[in-house]
Design a protein around this motif. Sequence first.
Motif, PDB file in Angstrom:
ATOM      1  N   ARG A 192      23.757 -83.854  49.502  1.00 41.44           N
ATOM      2  CA  ARG A 192      25.184 -84.012  49.190  1.00 41.44           C
ATOM      3  C   ARG A 192      25.377 -84.445  47.724  1.00 41.44           C
ATOM      4  O   ARG A 192      26.241 -83.939  47.021  1.00 41.44           O
TER       5      ARG A 192
ATOM      6  N   GLU B 220      31.600 -77.898  55.242  1.00 37.49           N
ATOM      7  CA  GLU B 220      32.352 -79.113  54.920  1.00 37.49           C
ATOM      8  C   GLU B 220      33.043 -79.000  53.565  1.00 37.49           C
ATOM      9  O   GLU B 220      34.180 -79.457  53.403  1.00 37.49           O
TER      10      GLU B 220
ATOM     11  N   ARG C  27      25.840 -76.809  57.144  1.00 40.49           N
ATOM     12  CA  ARG C  27      26.882 -77.766  57.522  1.00 40.49           C
ATOM     13  C   ARG C  27      27.679 -78.217  56.292  1.00 40.49           C
ATOM     14  O   ARG C  27      28.905 -78.321  56.339  1.00 40.49           O
TER      15      ARG C  27
END
Length: 332
Positions: free
Chosen positions: A155, A103, A99
């Motif tokens: 992240r 992104e 994901r």
Amino acid sequence: MQSRNSRLNNSALRGAVDLAAVKAAGEAAQKAEQARAERARQSAAGGVPAEPAYPLVIDVTEETFETEVVQRSTEVPVVVDFWAEWCGPCKQLSPILERLAEEYAGRIVLAKIDVDANQLIAQQFGIQGIPAVMAVVAGQLVPLFQGAENEANVRKIIDQLIAVAEQRFGITGVPVDPAAAAEAGEGAAAAPRVPADPALEAAHDALDRGDLGGAIQAYQNVLADRPGHLEAKLGLAQAQLLRRVESLDLQTVRAAAAADPKDVAAQLQAADLDLVGGHVEDAFGRLVATVAKTFGEDRDTVRLRLLELFEVIGADDPRVIAARAALARVLF
């Protein structure tokens, strides 16, 4: 007393290393920046962003590792996810990585490696437990983390990886295919052209004149403000190379390098002379071989010099791509 022909002169050096490579790299960087600006403009306007120039998530095997990971890492940081079908935590982590790869839209690539099907790669990376996540940037291994992590932590780690790739290697990824961007933004105003940089032009002029000290200082000034500036990094690498070799005695250096293949200083000087003389593969091969023969600080010194020479030639040059792959095989 040294013979006149055994010492390199500055005018010969300036002809051997062409500034055009620096300027071409700068133009490529400018195009990439314009593509990023166009993508941001389309997103802000609610348009359909152009597709990235390469797949964002790829399954890698031992046969494709060099191309999909090592060579790709000269363009974009490659995050490597070591997993297996039987691994429960892997099934939690992999969707997060996939994901985020989507992104980040081209600023990283996710390479997935099944350790059961690719045991040799897992052994070379020293994988002892999974999930394990590493990265390869400019052919260099960057350990990230082992075990499952939540999305917020992953992240943060990826943000740090991107910052390191930009600051140390000038690698920012290729987030947009310019042709696709043009098609997606058909009829819209093009992104503005980045104006000429006076500080960078002054550095180029100093290098053209053979004012190596002035060029080095000028490029360093640019990099002090913009550490990831690719064109300035290339120019600085060329100016430093020319400064290192301008007073070397060819015969002395060649004799010392031949006498002791483990003499790091002699091999570094010989590689510099090889490169300036146009023997690019010889220079790279010499240093890759020296990395294989050395350890600790000596190995790191040679590796860093090799990375500097890569910058002189340019990341997209096939000889650099091949040498990065050779270096990766020696290191891993």
